[in-house]
Structures are given as structure tokens and as C-alpha cells.
Design a protein around this motif. Structure first.
Motif, PDB file in Angstrom:
ATOM      1  N   LEU A  81     -20.521  76.559 -47.217  1.00  0.00           N
ATOM      2  CA  LEU A  81     -20.385  77.367 -46.004  1.00  0.00           C
ATOM      3  C   LEU A  81     -21.648  78.205 -45.875  1.00  0.00           C
ATOM      4  O   LEU A  81     -22.049  78.870 -46.840  1.00  0.00           O
ATOM      5  N   ALA A  82     -22.289  78.154 -44.711  1.00  0.00           N
ATOM      6  CA  ALA A  82     -23.527  78.910 -44.504  1.00  0.00           C
ATOM      7  C   ALA A  82     -23.545  79.465 -43.090  1.00  0.00           C
ATOM      8  O   ALA A  82     -22.764  79.041 -42.230  1.00  0.00           O
ATOM      9  N   LYS A  83     -24.438  80.421 -42.858  1.00  0.00           N
ATOM     10  CA  LYS A  83     -24.578  81.016 -41.530  1.00  0.00           C
ATOM     11  C   LYS A  83     -25.948  80.629 -40.985  1.00  0.00           C
ATOM     12  O   LYS A  83     -26.941  80.662 -41.711  1.00  0.00           O
ATOM     13  N   VAL A  84     -25.990  80.273 -39.703  1.00  0.00           N
ATOM     14  CA  VAL A  84     -27.258  79.907 -39.052  1.00  0.00           C
ATOM     15  C   VAL A  84     -28.050  81.186 -38.800  1.00  0.00           C
ATOM     16  O   VAL A  84     -27.549  82.117 -38.164  1.00  0.00           O
ATOM     17  N   ILE A  85     -29.294  81.241 -39.340  1.00  0.00           N
ATOM     18  CA  ILE A  85     -30.117  82.444 -39.103  1.00  0.00           C
ATOM     19  C   ILE A  85     -31.265  82.174 -38.138  1.00  0.00           C
ATOM     20  O   ILE A  85     -31.826  83.096 -37.584  1.00  0.00           O
ATOM     21  N   SER A  86     -31.623  80.891 -37.926  1.00  0.00           N
ATOM     22  CA  SER A  86     -32.574  80.577 -36.863  1.00  0.00           C
ATOM     23  C   SER A  86     -32.457  79.112 -36.488  1.00  0.00           C
ATOM     24  O   SER A  86     -32.078  78.278 -37.309  1.00  0.00           O
ATOM     25  N   LEU A  87     -32.762  78.830 -35.222  1.00  0.00           N
ATOM     26  CA  LEU A  87     -32.614  77.478 -34.709  1.00  0.00           C
ATOM     27  C   LEU A  87     -33.804  76.622 -35.097  1.00  0.00           C
ATOM     28  O   LEU A  87     -34.922  77.110 -35.208  1.00  0.00           O
ATOM     29  N   GLY A  88     -33.540  75.342 -35.260  1.00  0.00           N
ATOM     30  CA  GLY A  88     -34.615  74.416 -35.580  1.00  0.00           C
ATOM     31  C   GLY A  88     -35.331  73.985 -34.316  1.00  0.00           C
ATOM     32  O   GLY A  88     -34.870  74.190 -33.213  1.00  0.00           O
ATOM     33  N   ASP A  89     -36.513  73.368 -34.497  1.00  0.00           N
ATOM     34  CA  ASP A  89     -37.194  72.737 -33.372  1.00  0.00           C
ATOM     35  C   ASP A  89     -37.361  71.256 -33.707  1.00  0.00           C
ATOM     36  O   ASP A  89     -36.712  70.755 -34.612  1.00  0.00           O
ATOM     37  N   ALA A  90     -38.217  70.580 -32.985  1.00  0.00           N
ATOM     38  CA  ALA A  90     -38.341  69.127 -33.156  1.00  0.00           C
ATOM     39  C   ALA A  90     -38.750  68.734 -34.580  1.00  0.00           C
ATOM     40  O   ALA A  90     -38.276  67.744 -35.110  1.00  0.00           O
ATOM     41  N   GLN A  91     -39.619  69.524 -35.212  1.00  0.00           N
ATOM     42  CA  GLN A  91     -40.093  69.165 -36.555  1.00  0.00           C
ATOM     43  C   GLN A  91     -39.228  69.752 -37.660  1.00  0.00           C
ATOM     44  O   GLN A  91     -39.007  69.122 -38.677  1.00  0.00           O
ATOM     45  N   SER A  92     -38.757  70.983 -37.465  1.00  0.00           N
ATOM     46  CA  SER A  92     -38.085  71.654 -38.578  1.00  0.00           C
ATOM     47  C   SER A  92     -36.576  71.623 -38.418  1.00  0.00           C
ATOM     48  O   SER A  92     -36.046  71.146 -37.427  1.00  0.00           O
ATOM     49  N   ASN A  93     -35.908  72.156 -39.402  1.00  0.00           N
ATOM     50  CA  ASN A  93     -34.457  72.158 -39.458  1.00  0.00           C
ATOM     51  C   ASN A  93     -33.915  73.522 -39.063  1.00  0.00           C
ATOM     52  O   ASN A  93     -34.664  74.468 -38.886  1.00  0.00           O
ATOM     53  N   TYR A  94     -32.598  73.605 -38.983  1.00  0.00           N
ATOM     54  CA  TYR A  94     -31.949  74.898 -38.827  1.00  0.00           C
ATOM     55  C   TYR A  94     -32.136  75.672 -40.121  1.00  0.00           C
ATOM     56  O   TYR A  94     -32.025  75.111 -41.213  1.00  0.00           O
ATOM     57  N   LEU A  95     -32.433  76.959 -40.001  1.00  0.00           N
ATOM     58  CA  LEU A  95     -32.523  77.807 -41.193  1.00  0.00           C
ATOM     59  C   LEU A  95     -31.158  78.425 -41.422  1.00  0.00           C
ATOM     60  O   LEU A  95     -30.574  79.019 -40.509  1.00  0.00           O
ATOM     61  N   LEU A  96     -30.645  78.270 -42.648  1.00  0.00           N
ATOM     62  CA  LEU A  96     -29.305  78.743 -42.978  1.00  0.00           C
ATOM     63  C   LEU A  96     -29.372  79.767 -44.096  1.00  0.00           C
ATOM     64  O   LEU A  96     -30.328  79.801 -44.864  1.00  0.00           O
ATOM     65  N   SER A  97     -28.326  80.580 -44.191  1.00  0.00           N
ATOM     66  CA  SER A  97     -28.238  81.596 -45.237  1.00  0.00           C
ATOM     67  C   SER A  97     -26.849  81.579 -45.872  1.00  0.00           C
ATOM     68  O   SER A  97     -25.853  81.362 -45.182  1.00  0.00           O
ATOM     69  N   THR A  98     -26.793  81.813 -47.174  1.00  0.00           N
ATOM     70  CA  THR A  98     -25.517  81.991 -47.870  1.00  0.00           C
ATOM     71  C   THR A  98     -25.468  83.380 -48.509  1.00  0.00           C
ATOM     72  O   THR A  98     -24.768  83.593 -49.482  1.00  0.00           O
ATOM     73  N   ALA A  99     -26.235  84.322 -47.952  1.00  0.00           N
ATOM     74  CA  ALA A  99     -26.378  85.651 -48.544  1.00  0.00           C
ATOM     75  C   ALA A  99     -25.235  86.601 -48.184  1.00  0.00           C
ATOM     76  O   ALA A  99     -25.455  87.763 -47.890  1.00  0.00           O
TER      77      ALA A  99
END
Length: 147
Positions: A81-99
Motif C-alpha cells: 500500500l503506497a500513496k501517490v506523491i507525484s504524477l509520472g510523465d511519458a518517461q518516468s513513473n508515478y512517485l510513491l511513498s510508504t512513509a
């Protein structure tokens, strides 16, 4: 008389992970700096297609971020289970956090292939072999549990 070809779109729109959303994902690979995951659910809604996400080392825990080791938090195959902290773009992924205490590993399998049981916030144990493995264990809240 020519045949008619038509394209029918699925009327349901694709749900996208949004910043602040709690997502369920599966760990695909890890290295010393981050864990790569596939996002499977947004909240309790399954996604039609998986999205890629990244959990960086510094986003795994809220405290002692400099002492976190990715391989002691996640293993490939873990359900997290993680929380989305920033959206991805065409090259990168979604940045997630488990903090957060509620976020982290919810399902893990041992070397013996048995589902492991959490014994503390940082360890899980195999009920068959009784071996212990380090994980960033989620303190799952009842509203996130599904049968």
C-alpha cells in the motif's frame, strides 16, 4: 454496397492514480536506491491497465530516512500500500511513498511460498519455517481490508 466498419469505445473512462491517492501495487524489482512497482488498484478500484511506479529510498519511512535499506523494506512479489506523491510523465513513473504507519507491505511470501505474518513494524515471519524477514510492514486499517 460496401461493408461498414465502426469503432466502439469502452464508455468507462480509465481511472488514473492521482496525487494523494492510496494505491495497491506489486513490487517488480529493487535496487539500492528504489523499488519499481506496478500499480494495480487505486483505492479499491482495480485498474484496467497497470501503471509503473517508483518508491525511492527516502520515501520508504518517515523517520531515519538515511538508514533505510530498500532490500530490508521490500522484496519482488510483495503487495504494497503506497500513496501517490507525484504524477509520472511519458518517461518516468508515478512517485510513491510508504512513509506513513498505514502504508507498506501488506502481503509477502516467504522462500517456502507461504504468506508471511507481520510480527512487528519491520519484520514478517513465515508460519511454516519460522524464518524472519525484514519488511516495511503496513499497519492496515480496516477500511483497506478486502476479503
Amino acid at each position: 454496397q460496401l461493408p461498414i466498419v465502426s469503432v466502439v469505445r469502452d464508455t468507462e473512462s480509465q481511472l488514473l492514480p492521482d496525487v494523494g491517492a492510496v494505491v495497491t501495487c506489486k513490487v517488480c524489482s529493487i535496487n539500492s536506491r528504489f523499488a519499481k512497482v506496478h500499480i494495480l488498484y487505486v483505492g479499491s478500484t482495480p485498474l484496467k491497465s497497470t501503471f509503473r511506479g517508483t518508491i525511492r529510498r527516502e520515501d520508504i519511512r518517515a523517520t531515519e530516512k538515511d538508514k533505510v535499506e530498500v532490500y530490508k523494506s521490500f522484496r519482488p512479489g510483495d503487495i504494497v500500500l503506497a500513496k501517490v506523491i507525484s504524477l509520472g510523465d511519458a518517461q518516468s513513473n508515478y512517485l510513491l511513498s510508504t512513509a506513513e504507519n498505514e502504508l507498506g507491505v501488506v502481503v509477502a511470501r516467504s522462500e517456502a511460498g507461504v504468506q508471511m505474518v507481520p510480527i512487528s513494524w519491520c519484520e514478517m515471519q513465515c508460519p511454516r519455517t519460522h524464518t524472519k524477514d525484514f519488511r516495511k510492514v503496513a499497519r492496515v486499517q480496516p477500511q483497506f481490508l478486502q476479503t
